[in-house]
Scaffold this motif. Structure first.
Motif, PDB file in Angstrom:
ATOM      1  N   PRO A  57      -2.045  -4.095  -5.266  1.00 13.18           N
ATOM      2  CA  PRO A  57      -1.650  -2.694  -4.734  1.00 13.18           C
ATOM      3  C   PRO A  57      -0.536  -1.924  -5.920  1.00 13.18           C
ATOM      4  N   GLY A  58       0.153  -2.647  -6.449  1.00 13.66           N
ATOM      5  CA  GLY A  58       1.203  -2.004  -7.280  1.00 13.66           C
ATOM      6  C   GLY A  58       2.125  -1.176  -6.336  1.00 13.66           C
ATOM      7  N   PRO A  59       2.089   0.228  -6.817  1.00 15.57           N
ATOM      8  CA  PRO A  59       3.147   1.059  -5.987  1.00 15.57           C
ATOM      9  C   PRO A  59       2.347   1.595  -4.634  1.00 15.57           C
ATOM     10  N   GLY A  60       1.305   1.248  -4.381  1.00 17.17           N
ATOM     11  CA  GLY A  60       0.579   1.364  -2.970  1.00 17.17           C
ATOM     12  C   GLY A  60      -0.241   2.657  -2.775  1.00 17.17           C
ATOM     13  N   GLY A  61      -0.635   3.268  -4.045  1.00 14.98           N
ATOM     14  CA  GLY A  61      -1.312   4.388  -4.082  1.00 14.98           C
ATOM     15  C   GLY A  61      -2.517   4.341  -3.351  1.00 14.98           C
ATOM     16  N   LEU A  62      -3.145   3.148  -3.628  1.00 12.04           N
ATOM     17  CA  LEU A  62      -4.551   3.034  -2.889  1.00 12.04           C
ATOM     18  C   LEU A  62      -4.288   2.601  -1.414  1.00 12.04           C
ATOM     19  N   SER A  63      -3.210   1.569  -1.185  1.00 15.36           N
ATOM     20  CA  SER A  63      -2.715   1.227   0.203  1.00 15.36           C
ATOM     21  C   SER A  63      -2.565   2.563   0.988  1.00 15.36           C
ATOM     22  N   ARG A  64      -1.848   3.241   0.704  1.00 12.10           N
ATOM     23  CA  ARG A  64      -1.708   4.736   1.483  1.00 12.10           C
ATOM     24  C   ARG A  64      -2.996   5.244   1.973  1.00 12.10           C
ATOM     25  N   ALA A  65      -3.953   5.570   0.824  1.00 15.08           N
ATOM     26  CA  ALA A  65      -5.352   5.863   1.148  1.00 15.08           C
ATOM     27  C   ALA A  65      -5.972   5.130   2.227  1.00 15.08           C
ATOM     28  N   LEU A  66      -6.097   3.838   2.051  1.00 13.31           N
ATOM     29  CA  LEU A  66      -6.694   2.931   3.048  1.00 13.31           C
ATOM     30  C   LEU A  66      -6.134   3.096   4.525  1.00 13.31           C
ATOM     31  N   LEU A  67      -4.950   3.185   4.419  1.00 14.76           N
ATOM     32  CA  LEU A  67      -4.333   3.327   5.741  1.00 14.76           C
ATOM     33  C   LEU A  67      -4.565   4.684   6.254  1.00 14.76           C
ATOM     34  N   LEU A  68      -4.561   5.719   5.646  1.00 14.68           N
ATOM     35  CA  LEU A  68      -4.813   7.145   6.112  1.00 14.68           C
ATOM     36  C   LEU A  68      -6.212   7.265   6.336  1.00 14.68           C
ATOM     37  N   ALA A  69      -7.332   6.549   5.635  1.00 14.78           N
ATOM     38  CA  ALA A  69      -8.656   6.461   6.095  1.00 14.78           C
ATOM     39  C   ALA A  69      -8.881   5.841   7.490  1.00 14.78           C
TER      40      ALA A  69
END
Length: 275
Positions: A57-69
């Motif tokens: 995830p690194g700094p979590g850019g995609l992580s945030r998107a997955l949670l928001l989705a």
């Protein structure tokens, strides 16, 4: 929870504050474009009913998107412990839906940490992406309940995954994938979207395990060994690579090359050679 996530500073700002920089040894290229991360996340089938495992995830850019989705549960596997100051801030506002496991994805038992069936979504590190995919295909073949894989690769690797018999990109990766799942390229991602900017373009591939194919797969190790042997000398005729095989029993004359053999024929040959 959505408001809390949206109130977090931009990923780039969080990186500056924590002093985090992409590391070459981990093959890190971070994706900051919110439109792209959102598009990837929304591509995960049935995300609101899914446990999603994200690798790197690194700094979590995609992580945030997955949670928001709307991911029901998100579990990230991260080898780089220096990302913790940023990822911990996302965990804190995710209302228990986000966990981070600091470990090597090549060694982690993903079924165990997911606690059952799961989907995988990741911007894969360039240096281990192919190895991870092959591992996951083996997992699927032995019954690990992976529902879907939505993965970003270098464009060249993506084309190798979905290649058809006779294509220049057709090889071991296409055969293994085709015999276990249905795969397609969803969309391309320009190199300018990443930090640091890589020299190659990328693409998002979706791979959906196919139950009827998995039931018929037999010994995936035998298929991998066969494809490795024949594609390892792809310009040679197959009778010159495996001289002790009677190719006529497979409806072949031995003058074919690996790129001429369909995945289904590879499966047939591997089963008879192992029997």
């Amino acid at each position: 929870m959505t408001d809390k996530l949206k109130s977090l500073p931009p990923v780039s700002e969080m990186m500056r504050e924590s002093g985090l920089e992409p590391k070459k040894q981990f093959g890190q290229n971070f994706l900051f474009d919110l439109n792209l991360t959102g598009r990837i996340a929304r591509s995960v089938p049935n995300i609101e009913k899914s446990t999603v495992v994200e690798v790197g995830p690194g700094p979590g850019g995609l992580s945030r998107a997955l949670l928001l989705a709307g991911a029901r549960k998100l579990i990230a596997i991260e080898k780089d412990k220096t990302t913790e100051p940023i990822l911990s801030q996302i965990v804190a506002v995710a209302d228990g839906r986000f966990d981070v496991v600091y470990d090597d994805a090549l060694r982690v038992d993903m079924e165990k940490i997911a606690g059952g069936e799961f989907s995988i979504c990741a911007n894969l590190p360039y240096n281990v992406g192919t190895e991870l995919l092959i591992n996951w295909l083996h997992d699927i073949a032995r019954g690990v309940p992976i529902k879907s894989m939505t993965l970003m690769f270098q464009r060249e690797v993506a084309e190798r995954i979905v290649a058809k018999t006779g294509d220049d990109a057709y090889g071991r990766l296409a055969v293994l994938t085709s015999l276990i799942a249905d795969a397609k390229i969803l969309f391309g991602v320009p190199s300018a979207a990443f930090v640091p900017r890589p020299r190659v373009e990328s693409a998002v591939v979706q791979i959906i395990p196919n139950a009827s194919k998995i039931k018929n797969i037999g010994d995936i190790n035998a298929i991998e060994n066969l494809t490795g042997k024949l594609f390892g000398m792809r310009r040679k005729m197959i009778r010159g690579i495996m001289r002790d095989v009677d190719w006529n029993i497979f409806g072949l004359n031995g003058t074919e090359r690996a790129e001429d053999i369909t995945p289904e024929k590879f499966l047939e040959i591997s089963k008879k050679l192992v029997a």
